[in-house]
Structure formats: structure tokens, C-alpha cells
Design a protein around this motif. Structure first.
Motif, PDB file in Angstrom:
ATOM      1  N   THR A  69      61.168  39.033   4.142  1.00 19.42           N
ATOM      2  CA  THR A  69      61.787  39.629   2.965  1.00 19.42           C
ATOM      3  C   THR A  69      63.242  39.942   3.290  1.00 19.42           C
ATOM      4  OG1 THR A  69      59.696  40.674   2.375  1.00 19.42           O
ATOM      5  CG2 THR A  69      61.662  41.509   1.290  1.00 19.42           C
ATOM      6  N   ILE A  70      64.139  39.556   2.395  1.00 16.48           N
ATOM      7  CA  ILE A  70      65.561  39.835   2.560  1.00 16.48           C
ATOM      8  C   ILE A  70      65.927  40.962   1.613  1.00 16.48           C
ATOM      9  CG2 ILE A  70      67.894  38.904   2.366  1.00 16.48           C
ATOM     10  CD1 ILE A  70      66.589  36.101   2.717  1.00 16.48           C
ATOM     11  N   ARG A  71      66.614  41.986   2.108  1.00 13.99           N
ATOM     12  CA  ARG A  71      67.079  43.100   1.278  1.00 13.99           C
ATOM     13  C   ARG A  71      68.572  42.905   1.017  1.00 13.99           C
ATOM     14  NH1 ARG A  71      65.293  48.520   0.987  1.00 13.99           N
ATOM     15  NH2 ARG A  71      63.319  47.441   0.701  1.00 13.99           N
ATOM     16  N   VAL A  72      68.928  42.888  -0.267  1.00 12.11           N
ATOM     17  CA  VAL A  72      70.313  42.730  -0.701  1.00 12.11           C
ATOM     18  C   VAL A  72      70.678  43.951  -1.536  1.00 12.11           C
ATOM     19  CG1 VAL A  72      71.902  41.305  -2.055  1.00 12.11           C
ATOM     20  CG2 VAL A  72      70.051  40.216  -0.778  1.00 12.11           C
ATOM     21  N   ALA A  73      71.840  44.526  -1.297  1.00 12.69           N
ATOM     22  CA  ALA A  73      72.335  45.642  -2.099  1.00 12.69           C
ATOM     23  C   ALA A  73      73.508  45.140  -2.941  1.00 12.69           C
ATOM     24  CB  ALA A  73      72.779  46.793  -1.208  1.00 12.69           C
ATOM     25  N   LEU A  74      73.438  45.377  -4.252  1.00  7.92           N
ATOM     26  CA  LEU A  74      74.514  44.987  -5.165  1.00  7.92           C
ATOM     27  C   LEU A  74      74.973  46.196  -5.950  1.00  7.92           C
ATOM     28  CD1 LEU A  74      73.315  41.612  -6.736  1.00  7.92           C
ATOM     29  CD2 LEU A  74      75.070  41.950  -5.009  1.00  7.92           C
ATOM     30  N   GLU A  75      76.288  46.281  -6.148  1.00  3.40           N
ATOM     31  CA  GLU A  75      76.867  47.351  -6.947  1.00  3.40           C
ATOM     32  C   GLU A  75      77.622  46.770  -8.126  1.00  3.40           C
ATOM     33  OE1 GLU A  75      79.349  49.889  -4.630  1.00  3.40           O
ATOM     34  OE2 GLU A  75      77.666  50.746  -3.534  1.00  3.40           O
ATOM     35  N   GLU A  76      77.760  47.593  -9.159  1.00  4.72           N
ATOM     36  CA  GLU A  76      78.559  47.272 -10.335  1.00  4.72           C
ATOM     37  C   GLU A  76      78.073  46.023 -11.056  1.00  4.72           C
ATOM     38  OE1 GLU A  76      82.743  47.503  -9.545  1.00  4.72           O
ATOM     39  OE2 GLU A  76      82.499  49.323  -8.378  1.00  4.72           O
ATOM     40  N   VAL A  77      76.757  45.870 -11.128  1.00  7.82           N
ATOM     41  CA  VAL A  77      76.134  44.804 -11.897  1.00  7.82           C
ATOM     42  C   VAL A  77      75.308  45.485 -12.985  1.00  7.82           C
ATOM     43  CG1 VAL A  77      74.518  42.891 -11.835  1.00  7.82           C
ATOM     44  CG2 VAL A  77      76.040  43.280  -9.890  1.00  7.82           C
TER      45      VAL A  77
END
Length: 87
Positions: A15-23
Motif C-alpha cells: 500500500t502506498i500512502r500519498v498526502a495531497l493538499e489544496e485539492v
């Protein structure tokens, strides 16, 4: 980072954890590993301002150990490519 072992860059949990902001909207989010779509993706909002999301990308069974390329899209916006090591 790895979806379970958050302190490692090597993906050991599949499992890959990705953090995204301002979406604002993740309904058009898609992830690809070596050009093939990762069908299982989950996300949750972790902070409503700015907003911030944590996304889990589950690696398909055909992804073996070694180096691979992760690419992501939100509609027409492309993110990546990012090299990932699967262990």
C-alpha cells in the motif's frame, strides 16, 4: 511512503500512502503503476483547511519486487512520475 510503515520509503505493505493538499475534489483521482491503472484507491480528508487528504493506493498483484513508476492524475492534472521501490 509505505501505507503501514510510514517512516520507510520502500513499499513493504503493498500500500502506498500519498498526502495531497489544496485539492477540492478527488472523484477524478487515478493512480497508475508502470502505466497500468491501480484499481483500488481509498482516501480520507485529514484536514478541511487547506484541504488535505491521505490517499492509499493498493498495489495490484502483478507488481513484483523492485523499482516501479507511480503516476497520478486528478482530471487533466498529472502528478509524478515518482519512482517507488517495492520490497
Amino acid at each position: 511512503s509505505d501505507g503501514v510503515e510510514l517512516l520507510t520509503q520502500r513499499i513493504v505493505s503493498r500500500t502506498i500512502r500519498v498526502a495531497l493538499e489544496e485539492v477540492a475534489d478527488l472523484s477524478a483521482f487515478r493512480a497508475f503503476v508502470d502505466g497500468r491503472r491501480a484499481e483500488k484507491v481509498e482516501w480520507m480528508m485529514t484536514d478541511p483547511m487547506p484541504p488535505r487528504f491521505d490517499i492509499n493506493v493498493y498495489l495490484p498483484a502483478w507488481v513484483g519486487s523492485g523499482w516501479h513508476t507511480l503516476e497520478m492524475e486528478i482530471g487533466e492534472r498529472r502528478l509524478g512520475p515518482v519512482r517507488i521501490e517495492v520490497g
